[in-house]
Design an enzyme around this catalytic site. Structure first.
Site, PDB file in Angstrom:
ATOM      1  N   GLY A 186       0.970  -1.166   0.005  1.00  0.00           N
ATOM      2  CA  GLY A 186       0.207   0.102   0.049  1.00  0.00           C
ATOM      3  C   GLY A 186       0.845   1.318   0.065  1.00  0.00           C
ATOM      4  O   GLY A 186       1.729   1.402  -0.924  1.00  0.00           O
ATOM      5  N   GLU A 187       0.638   2.319   0.996  1.00  0.00           N
ATOM      6  CA  GLU A 187       1.319   3.362   1.035  1.00  0.00           C
ATOM      7  C   GLU A 187       2.639   3.270   1.127  1.00  0.00           C
ATOM      8  O   GLU A 187       3.380   4.188   1.187  1.00  0.00           O
ATOM      9  CB  GLU A 187       0.700   4.311   2.098  1.00  0.00           C
ATOM     10  CG  GLU A 187       0.948   3.794   3.525  1.00  0.00           C
ATOM     11  CD  GLU A 187       0.883   5.029   4.588  1.00  0.00           C
ATOM     12  OE1 GLU A 187       1.112   6.012   4.293  1.00  0.00           O
ATOM     13  OE2 GLU A 187       0.231   4.454   5.613  1.00  0.00           O
ATOM     14  N   GLY A 203       4.658   0.967  -0.542  1.00  0.00           N
ATOM     15  CA  GLY A 203       5.293   0.697  -1.705  1.00  0.00           C
ATOM     16  C   GLY A 203       5.261  -0.801  -1.812  1.00  0.00           C
ATOM     17  O   GLY A 203       4.040  -1.514  -1.629  1.00  0.00           O
ATOM     18  N   ASP A 223      -5.296  -3.506  -8.176  1.00  0.00           N
ATOM     19  CA  ASP A 223      -5.453  -3.955  -9.306  1.00  0.00           C
ATOM     20  C   ASP A 223      -4.869  -3.175 -10.450  1.00  0.00           C
ATOM     21  O   ASP A 223      -4.283  -3.608 -11.614  1.00  0.00           O
ATOM     22  CB  ASP A 223      -6.921  -4.091  -9.715  1.00  0.00           C
ATOM     23  CG  ASP A 223      -7.625  -5.289  -8.830  1.00  0.00           C
ATOM     24  OD1 ASP A 223      -6.945  -6.356  -8.809  1.00  0.00           O
ATOM     25  OD2 ASP A 223      -8.536  -4.869  -8.373  1.00  0.00           O
TER      26      ASP A 223
END
Lengths: 308, 308
Positions: A207-208, A210, A238
């Site tokens: 996620g945030e 990487g 996705d």
């Protein structure tokens, strides 16, 4: 350039975030993957299923991006898969409010005849048996099969999941799911265990924070671009996978060095996806903006230490 | 090359992790910062306070690394600051079991005369008034003042903290603390707000997810090296700060480009710190091993996309 087959949901999403909420809008794994991959202008087919309630304009939106939709079955009397979720304030966690499988419950994917020799196959998150059935239909062994999955299948269809994992070259999975699948906290050790399950390449999405790409003893870490605002994280994973698959299909190069670039493209496209609700930001992404952000990625990560 | 002054705790730690537990061992912010900085062979003084119970061998350990310890006050009748903590299974969260301030309660730091003109000052986590009093003692304005702090001071001494923050060039802070200090979830926005509080450079530490360096519109993201095993995270943040400060003192270059390298050195040294209990791994780090890991860092992050 290789042809690209994508299998996954084409769906309605209803999303609540701290910034607002939507009615039923266009969503689904194959949708986000397809829109991201379409950036690379490769021959792409989406394989999915929708109901008679699915608007023609959404199908047109995919066609307009040159995505072959002949593999999207329309069940006139059926309803389209619907997911609704609410994000917490940190945008990293969400509650699922509604999941209506509808036509997806009987999804029996059919790869279009002229895509059975596609070089790249992207198996979006679906029941592992459905993912497997796509591979069974390929007339030529694809150069690269990429699989995305989630914890739900680990909980309720683990054996089927392990069977399809054996058959793929790349798995994309988030950090918590990698830990659940392997029982290992260290992502390095988890990736090693997943290698042994089959995939030569393991992409762990954080996620945030990487994404990591593992291949034997090689590791590559693409950070996520720090963003002013994450408006709606739906579809980011996705979109990452679609960018990855599209770039590989376009370059036709499955070396580790090139996969690093595929990860960077995936991260870059995902950084756009979260800026607006649903697919809005991805429907028409000017290459100028993508280039600018790739440059930001370079500046974000590149350094020059003399190592004598 | 600049002289480096470090202020911070020199302490006893007792640590429990899923891998084992220790009795009272050598710990403290100034200890970890000093050991990391000592890798760069710069003239370094540690300013701290300990009790009569503090073993000579621990002081010798610092001296042996060429750290000037004349600024470490020894209160014969007092006891040394003691912290004890237990890490959870994920190693990312911990409970503090014991905090005995002891001599630290009356710590009145004295910068050694020959270090009052030091070019680099590293203010380890301490009461902000104590951090300020070190700056008051400098006879020449330092080229670079770096401050580390934590949420505790935001809760109970916010005004004092804001006052010292105004006076520093670089702040190192973890992600949750940056969010607490600014009320902003986005680290990009949080960093911008912290810039306005004073520091031209903001380093946000994200533990296993790496570290971000912000300077106006420039951002640099150094991921953490994925590790086989995190044995004991104690001191990792201080080791990062010590590596950062030591590298800047050695190179005497406070450009953004050079600070990127300082962040990479900080991350590299921190990746060693967590491999053993306490300071064990940091007491004697062969430069060959450090070089090897810097090379791994390069391989981990560098990519080569043609941007037409």
């Amino acid at each position: 350039m290789s042809k690209l087959v994508i299998v996954g949901t084409v769906a309605f999403d209803a999303i609540e975030t701290p910034f607002g909420k939507t009615d039923k809008i266009l969503g689904g794994a194959a949708t986000f993957i397809g829109l991201a991959a379409s950036y690379f202008n490769v021959d792409t087919a989406a394989v999915s299923i929708v109901g008679g309630d699915f608007p023609q304009e959404y199908l047109d939106l995919l066609s307009d991006r040159n995505i072959d939709i002949s593999g999207i079955e329309i069940v006139k009397e059926g309803k389209t898969f619907f997911w609704s979720g609410r994000y917490h304030n940190d945008m990293n966690t969400r509650d699922t409010l509604v999941t209506e499988l509808n036509t997806l419950a009987d999804f029996n994917p059919k790869v279009p005849e002229n895509y059975k020799d596609a070089g790249v196959v992207m198996l979006g998150n679906l029941h592992p048996l459905v993912q497997s059935s796509v591979l069974d239909q390929m007339s030529v062994k694809p150069k690269l099969v990429i699989l995305d999955t989630m914890n739900f299948w680990m909980d309720c269809a683990l054996d089927d999941l392990l069977n399809v994992i054996k058959r793929v070259d790349v798995i994309t999975i988030n950090d918590e799911e990698a830990r659940q699948l392997t029982g290992e906290y260290s992502l390095l050790v988890a990736a090693r265990k997943i290698h042994k399950m089959g995939p030569k390449y393991v992409v762990i999405k954080k996620g945030e924070h990487g994404a990591l790409l593992f291949h034997n003893d090689h590791v590559f870490y693409a950070p996520a671009l720090p963003l002013e605002e994450v408006f709606d994280p739906t579809g980011a994973g996705d979109t990452f996978a679609g960018g990855f698959a599209g770039y590989i299909a376009k370059t036709d190069d499955t070396s580790f060095e090139n996969m690093k670039n595929a990860v960077i493209y995936g991260s870059t496209l995902a950084s756009f996806c979260v800026e607006k609700f649903g697919t809005q930001r991805m429907q028409n992404l000017p290459s100028k903006e993508v280039h600018k952000r790739l440059l930001q990625f370079k500046q974000l990560t590149q350094f020059d230490i003399e190592l004598g």
